[in-house]
Write a protein that holds these residues in place. Structure first.
Motif, PDB file in Angstrom:
ATOM      1  N   ALA A  69       0.830  -1.209   0.000  1.00 52.68           N
ATOM      2  CA  ALA A  69       0.000   0.000   0.000  1.00 52.68           C
ATOM      3  C   ALA A  69       0.861   1.255   0.000  1.00 52.68           C
ATOM      4  CB  ALA A  69      -0.935  -0.001   1.207  1.00 52.68           C
ATOM      5  N   GLU A  70       1.956   1.251   0.798  1.00 56.91           N
ATOM      6  CA  GLU A  70       2.843   2.407   0.837  1.00 56.91           C
ATOM      7  C   GLU A  70       3.531   2.624  -0.497  1.00 56.91           C
ATOM      8  OE1 GLU A  70       5.259   1.210   4.058  1.00 56.91           O
ATOM      9  OE2 GLU A  70       4.223   2.459   5.531  1.00 56.91           O
ATOM     10  N   ALA A  71       3.920   1.510  -1.158  1.00 57.47           N
ATOM     11  CA  ALA A  71       4.591   1.611  -2.447  1.00 57.47           C
ATOM     12  C   ALA A  71       3.668   2.176  -3.510  1.00 57.47           C
ATOM     13  CB  ALA A  71       5.116   0.243  -2.876  1.00 57.47           C
ATOM     14  N   ASP A  72       2.369   1.855  -3.411  1.00 57.71           N
ATOM     15  CA  ASP A  72       1.403   2.281  -4.420  1.00 57.71           C
ATOM     16  C   ASP A  72       0.892   3.703  -4.199  1.00 57.71           C
ATOM     17  OD1 ASP A  72       1.590  -0.101  -5.730  1.00 57.71           O
ATOM     18  OD2 ASP A  72      -0.156  -0.987  -4.761  1.00 57.71           O
ATOM     19  N   ALA A  73       1.062   4.248  -2.996  1.00 59.05           N
ATOM     20  CA  ALA A  73       0.473   5.542  -2.667  1.00 59.05           C
ATOM     21  C   ALA A  73       1.246   6.683  -3.313  1.00 59.05           C
ATOM     22  CB  ALA A  73       0.434   5.730  -1.160  1.00 59.05           C
ATOM     23  N   LEU A  74       0.516   7.769  -3.566  1.00 54.85           N
ATOM     24  CA  LEU A  74       1.112   9.010  -4.039  1.00 54.85           C
ATOM     25  C   LEU A  74       0.975  10.071  -2.948  1.00 54.85           C
ATOM     26  CD1 LEU A  74      -0.172   9.537  -7.711  1.00 54.85           C
ATOM     27  CD2 LEU A  74       2.017   8.596  -6.977  1.00 54.85           C
ATOM     28  N   THR A  75       1.842  11.080  -3.022  1.00 55.28           N
ATOM     29  CA  THR A  75       1.752  12.220  -2.124  1.00 55.28           C
ATOM     30  C   THR A  75       1.666  13.490  -2.955  1.00 55.28           C
ATOM     31  OG1 THR A  75       3.060  11.105  -0.423  1.00 55.28           O
ATOM     32  CG2 THR A  75       2.840  13.484  -0.245  1.00 55.28           C
ATOM     33  N   VAL A  76       0.699  14.341  -2.663  1.00 57.97           N
ATOM     34  CA  VAL A  76       0.544  15.625  -3.347  1.00 57.97           C
ATOM     35  C   VAL A  76       1.002  16.713  -2.379  1.00 57.97           C
ATOM     36  CG1 VAL A  76      -1.057  17.242  -4.418  1.00 57.97           C
ATOM     37  CG2 VAL A  76      -1.379  14.776  -4.728  1.00 57.97           C
ATOM     38  N   GLU A  77       1.921  17.560  -2.848  1.00 59.40           N
ATOM     39  CA  GLU A  77       2.471  18.640  -2.016  1.00 59.40           C
ATOM     40  C   GLU A  77       2.000  19.984  -2.562  1.00 59.40           C
ATOM     41  OE1 GLU A  77       6.811  20.673  -1.056  1.00 59.40           O
ATOM     42  OE2 GLU A  77       6.720  18.723  -2.054  1.00 59.40           O
ATOM     43  N   PHE A  78       1.454  20.806  -1.682  1.00 58.29           N
ATOM     44  CA  PHE A  78       1.013  22.142  -2.081  1.00 58.29           C
ATOM     45  C   PHE A  78       1.116  23.093  -0.899  1.00 58.29           C
ATOM     46  CE2 PHE A  78      -2.270  25.445  -2.524  1.00 58.29           C
ATOM     47  CZ  PHE A  78      -1.875  26.000  -3.728  1.00 58.29           C
ATOM     48  N   ALA A  79       1.841  24.182  -1.087  1.00 56.28           N
ATOM     49  CA  ALA A  79       1.950  25.252  -0.086  1.00 56.28           C
ATOM     50  C   ALA A  79       2.347  24.717   1.291  1.00 56.28           C
ATOM     51  CB  ALA A  79       0.642  26.029  -0.006  1.00 56.28           C
ATOM     52  N   GLY A  80       3.314  23.803   1.318  1.00 58.63           N
ATOM     53  CA  GLY A  80       3.812  23.285   2.581  1.00 58.63           C
ATOM     54  C   GLY A  80       3.008  22.162   3.194  1.00 58.63           C
ATOM     55  N   GLU A  81       1.900  21.784   2.569  1.00 56.50           N
ATOM     56  CA  GLU A  81       1.081  20.684   3.062  1.00 56.50           C
ATOM     57  C   GLU A  81       1.225  19.466   2.161  1.00 56.50           C
ATOM     58  OE1 GLU A  81      -2.889  21.551   4.887  1.00 56.50           O
ATOM     59  OE2 GLU A  81      -2.693  23.397   3.711  1.00 56.50           O
ATOM     60  N   GLU A  82       1.062  18.284   2.748  1.00 59.20           N
ATOM     61  CA  GLU A  82       1.128  17.045   1.987  1.00 59.20           C
ATOM     62  C   GLU A  82      -0.172  16.267   2.152  1.00 59.20           C
ATOM     63  OE1 GLU A  82       4.570  14.822   3.096  1.00 59.20           O
ATOM     64  OE2 GLU A  82       5.957  16.179   2.025  1.00 59.20           O
ATOM     65  N   PHE A  83      -0.634  15.696   1.047  1.00 56.56           N
ATOM     66  CA  PHE A  83      -1.882  14.946   1.015  1.00 56.56           C
ATOM     67  C   PHE A  83      -1.599  13.567   0.417  1.00 56.56           C
ATOM     68  CE2 PHE A  83      -2.605  19.432   0.539  1.00 56.56           C
ATOM     69  CZ  PHE A  83      -3.699  19.718   1.345  1.00 56.56           C
ATOM     70  N   SER A  84      -2.022  12.519   1.095  1.00 53.34           N
ATOM     71  CA  SER A  84      -1.829  11.155   0.603  1.00 53.34           C
ATOM     72  C   SER A  84      -2.975  10.754  -0.317  1.00 53.34           C
ATOM     73  CB  SER A  84      -1.738  10.167   1.771  1.00 53.34           C
ATOM     74  OG  SER A  84      -0.576  10.421   2.539  1.00 53.34           O
ATOM     75  N   VAL A  85      -2.618  10.068  -1.395  1.00 48.26           N
ATOM     76  CA  VAL A  85      -3.613   9.553  -2.337  1.00 48.26           C
ATOM     77  C   VAL A  85      -3.488   8.038  -2.346  1.00 48.26           C
ATOM     78  CG1 VAL A  85      -4.547   9.696  -4.670  1.00 48.26           C
ATOM     79  CG2 VAL A  85      -3.217  11.612  -3.742  1.00 48.26           C
ATOM     80  N   GLU A  86      -4.544   7.364  -1.943  1.00 47.64           N
ATOM     81  CA  GLU A  86      -4.509   5.911  -1.851  1.00 47.64           C
ATOM     82  C   GLU A  86      -5.120   5.274  -3.102  1.00 47.64           C
ATOM     83  OE1 GLU A  86      -3.002   4.413   0.520  1.00 47.64           O
ATOM     84  OE2 GLU A  86      -2.678   6.172   1.795  1.00 47.64           O
ATOM     85  N   PRO A  87      -4.599   4.108  -3.520  1.00 50.38           N
ATOM     86  CA  PRO A  87      -5.219   3.388  -4.631  1.00 50.38           C
ATOM     87  C   PRO A  87      -6.683   3.082  -4.298  1.00 50.38           C
ATOM     88  CG  PRO A  87      -3.083   2.445  -4.097  1.00 50.38           C
ATOM     89  CD  PRO A  87      -3.392   3.422  -3.011  1.00 50.38           C
ATOM     90  N   GLY A  88      -7.543   3.226  -5.283  1.00 49.10           N
ATOM     91  CA  GLY A  88      -8.956   2.996  -5.066  1.00 49.10           C
ATOM     92  C   GLY A  88      -9.730   4.260  -4.778  1.00 49.10           C
ATOM     93  N   ALA A  89      -9.022   5.350  -4.483  1.00 46.48           N
ATOM     94  CA  ALA A  89      -9.674   6.631  -4.223  1.00 46.48           C
ATOM     95  C   ALA A  89      -9.466   7.557  -5.412  1.00 46.48           C
ATOM     96  CB  ALA A  89      -9.107   7.268  -2.961  1.00 46.48           C
ATOM     97  N   VAL A  90     -10.349   8.541  -5.548  1.00 41.47           N
ATOM     98  CA  VAL A  90     -10.196   9.588  -6.563  1.00 41.47           C
ATOM     99  C   VAL A  90      -9.907  10.889  -5.833  1.00 41.47           C
ATOM    100  CG1 VAL A  90     -11.277  10.849  -8.451  1.00 41.47           C
ATOM    101  CG2 VAL A  90     -11.780   8.419  -8.145  1.00 41.47           C
ATOM    102  N   PHE A  91      -8.716  11.418  -6.045  1.00 40.11           N
ATOM    103  CA  PHE A  91      -8.273  12.643  -5.377  1.00 40.11           C
ATOM    104  C   PHE A  91      -8.599  13.825  -6.281  1.00 40.11           C
ATOM    105  CE2 PHE A  91      -5.173  15.869  -4.152  1.00 40.11           C
ATOM    106  CZ  PHE A  91      -5.184  15.791  -2.768  1.00 40.11           C
ATOM    107  N   THR A  92      -9.308  14.825  -5.744  1.00 39.73           N
ATOM    108  CA  THR A  92      -9.781  15.955  -6.539  1.00 39.73           C
ATOM    109  C   THR A  92      -9.087  17.241  -6.122  1.00 39.73           C
ATOM    110  OG1 THR A  92     -11.942  14.908  -6.750  1.00 39.73           O
ATOM    111  CG2 THR A  92     -11.814  17.234  -7.294  1.00 39.73           C
ATOM    112  N   VAL A  93      -8.706  18.032  -7.126  1.00 44.49           N
ATOM    113  CA  VAL A  93      -8.063  19.334  -6.917  1.00 44.49           C
ATOM    114  C   VAL A  93      -8.935  20.406  -7.552  1.00 44.49           C
ATOM    115  CG1 VAL A  93      -6.020  20.745  -7.370  1.00 44.49           C
ATOM    116  CG2 VAL A  93      -5.772  18.278  -6.990  1.00 44.49           C
ATOM    117  N   GLY A  94      -9.179  21.501  -6.831  1.00 47.93           N
ATOM    118  CA  GLY A  94      -9.969  22.601  -7.369  1.00 47.93           C
ATOM    119  C   GLY A  94     -10.362  23.555  -6.267  1.00 47.93           C
ATOM    120  N   ARG A  95     -11.433  24.330  -6.496  1.00 48.92           N
ATOM    121  CA  ARG A  95     -11.943  25.184  -5.417  1.00 48.92           C
ATOM    122  C   ARG A  95     -12.516  24.342  -4.297  1.00 48.92           C
ATOM    123  NH1 ARG A  95     -15.331  28.198  -8.961  1.00 48.92           N
ATOM    124  NH2 ARG A  95     -16.989  28.088  -7.413  1.00 48.92           N
TER     125      ARG A  95
END
Length: 249
Positions: free
Chosen positions: A4-30
């Motif tokens: 699971a750790e190998a498959d996960a992504l991390t999104v970095e924005f303005a000093g914060e980090e967000f984990s994206v797990e397989p099976g989820a849909v991560f959304t960026v916007g307002r």
């Protein structure tokens, strides 16, 4: 490292980090998992990240805005238009986009990237080029004046871009000279196939500036190390030492 750790992504924005797990849909916007900014020019749902059959995909689900996607070294660059999607194969992927006068940058990190760079970077000969098109000194500092807020920012985040008048004042130039240099650079980039350098009558003046900054940052045409050139140019302009006859054709 677990699967699971190998498959996960991390999104970095303005000093914060967000984990994206397989099976989820991560959304960026307002709105969404990464609610970037209360900017009415930005889509409520603009980008999504999801794992499809073992491959991470970045999708543009907006209707108007596009994004520039590049690897961390700036060697590979793609234009993500509305409705398009790209595989995320690098260890670090930068995503740069603009909504109104604001430019945003986020970074996507993969624990186990599909692609690994095995080639050393090419030697830098000191000449800034886009394809076969060289940049003159004045063209370079013109880009720097527009990109300065982004380059001075620490890490990822958002930046308000200057107007042409503000950028011209930063350089000690007339607005006419600045716009002439801007026209020349956009024409050069358009001729070598960089998208977004042209637009409709109403949106062209704003869109070409923000698109130029996106491309310049993604392609590493200018970097933070170049920023001292702005003060040198301004001081030279005040003393009347800069070459106003430089050929930008």
């Amino acid at each position: 490292m677990t699967t699971a750790e190998a498959d996960a992504l991390t999104v970095e924005f303005a000093g914060e980090e967000f984990s994206v797990e397989p099976g989820a849909v991560f959304t960026v916007g307002r709105e969404g998992d990464l609610a970037i900014d209360d900017n009415l020019f930005l889509h409520r749902n603009f980008l999504t990240i999801q794992n499809v059959e073992g491959l991470w995909l970045l999708s543009n689900v907006g209707s108007r805005l596009s994004a520039t996607v590049t690897d961390s070294g700036g060697r590979v660059q793609a234009w993500l238009a509305p409705g398009a999607r790209l595989p995320l194969v690098f260890a670090s992927t930068s995503v740069i986009f603009s909504a109104g006068p604001t430019t945003y940058e986020l970074t996507i990190h993969a624990a186990e990237p599909t692609f690994r760079d095995t080639q050393p970077p090419a030697d830098d000969d000191g000449l800034s080029t886009i394809g076969d098109v060289p940049l003159t000194h004045s063209q370079r500092v013109m880009i720097l004046a527009l990109a300065e807020p982004v380059l001075r920012r620490e890490g990822t985040g958002m930046s308000e871009l200057p107007t042409s008048a503000q950028a011209a004042e930063r350089l000690g130039w007339t607005l006419t000279r600045f716009n002439r240099k801007l026209d020349n650079v956009c024409d050069k980039l358009d001729r070598v196939g960089v998208p977004g350098m042209r637009g409709g009558v109403r949106s062209y003046a704003t869109n070409r500036r923000v698109r130029l900054v996106e491309h310049a940052i993604a392609a590493r045409l200018v970097t933070r190390d170049d920023l001292p050139l702005l003060d040198v140019e301004h001081e030279g302009s005040l003393r009347g030492e800069n070459d106003l006859g430089e050929d930008d054709a």
